[in-house]
Motif scaffolding. Structure first.
Motif, mmCIF file in Angstrom:
data_model
loop_
_atom_site.group_PDB
_atom_site.id
_atom_site.type_symbol
_atom_site.label_atom_id
_atom_site.label_comp_id
_atom_site.label_asym_id
_atom_site.label_seq_id
_atom_site.Cartn_x
_atom_site.Cartn_y
_atom_site.Cartn_z
ATOM 1 N N THR A 88 12.839 -9.008 -2.720
ATOM 2 C CA THR A 88 12.261 -9.603 -3.998
ATOM 3 C C THR A 88 13.570 -9.905 -4.845
ATOM 4 O O THR A 88 14.753 -9.414 -4.526
ATOM 5 C CB THR A 88 11.323 -8.636 -4.904
ATOM 6 N N ASN A 90 13.094 -10.110 -8.220
ATOM 7 C CA ASN A 90 12.439 -9.312 -9.370
ATOM 8 C C ASN A 90 13.138 -8.058 -9.592
ATOM 9 O O ASN A 90 12.879 -7.157 -8.791
ATOM 10 C CB ASN A 90 11.355 -9.227 -9.359
ATOM 11 N N HIS A 91 13.913 -7.800 -10.419
ATOM 12 C CA HIS A 91 14.963 -6.511 -10.493
ATOM 13 C C HIS A 91 14.011 -5.532 -11.438
ATOM 14 O O HIS A 91 14.305 -4.193 -11.447
ATOM 15 C CB HIS A 91 16.176 -6.701 -11.150
ATOM 16 N N SER A 110 16.818 -6.438 -2.708
ATOM 17 C CA SER A 110 17.098 -7.581 -3.852
ATOM 18 C C SER A 110 17.519 -8.846 -2.966
ATOM 19 O O SER A 110 18.539 -8.597 -2.006
ATOM 20 C CB SER A 110 17.840 -7.306 -4.874
ATOM 21 N N ASP A 117 23.498 -3.918 2.341
ATOM 22 C CA ASP A 117 22.293 -3.378 2.103
ATOM 23 C C ASP A 117 21.275 -3.311 3.217
ATOM 24 O O ASP A 117 20.625 -2.293 3.378
ATOM 25 C CB ASP A 117 21.643 -4.039 0.814
#
Length: 123
Positions: A88, A90-91, A110, A117
């Motif tokens: 996503t 969207n945090h 993210s 990551d």
């Protein structure tokens, strides 16, 4: 060989991170299957064949289910998937997951994807 399923309608934007991790850290021993639409996995229960499933929350308009729908289907059908990861940009996604009734807790990756990551998720 790790089998990875990626539901992502804009794969070229994340492709470099996935290929880098596969080629540099796993010597090509990751097999990626990329689907732009949820309905492309038939039957949906084949999702259990994958070691990792990455789900873009905002799949495109041509997908019969968005990422929330895919997560709900995994949960409601009691499908056994080893690792499910949310993709996503969207945090604030954790709150949205609660609002949408997603019961399980999933790792979140993210976008744009940092290969470090991604690598942590595979280890």
């Amino acid at each position: 060989m790790k089998k990875v399923l990626i539901f992502e309608n804009e794969y070229p934007y994340v492709q470099a991170a996935f290929e880098y991790v596969r080629d540099i850290y796993f010597e090509g021993q990751i097999e990626y299957t990329v689907l732009a639409n949820s309905q492309d996995l038939k039957p949906f229960s084949k999702i259990e064949e994958f070691d990792y499933v990455f789900v873009d929350i905002s799949l495109g308009q041509y997908s019969s289910m968005d990422g929330f729908g895919i997560l709900k289907k995994i949960e409601s059908d009691n499908l056994e998937v080893k690792t499910v990861v949310i993709l996503t940009g969207n945090h604030l996604i954790e709150q949205v997951l609660i609002e949408r009734g997603i019961k399980n807790s999933y790792p979140i990756l993210s976008k744009p994807i940092d290969f470090k990551d991604l690598l942590r998720l595979f280890r």
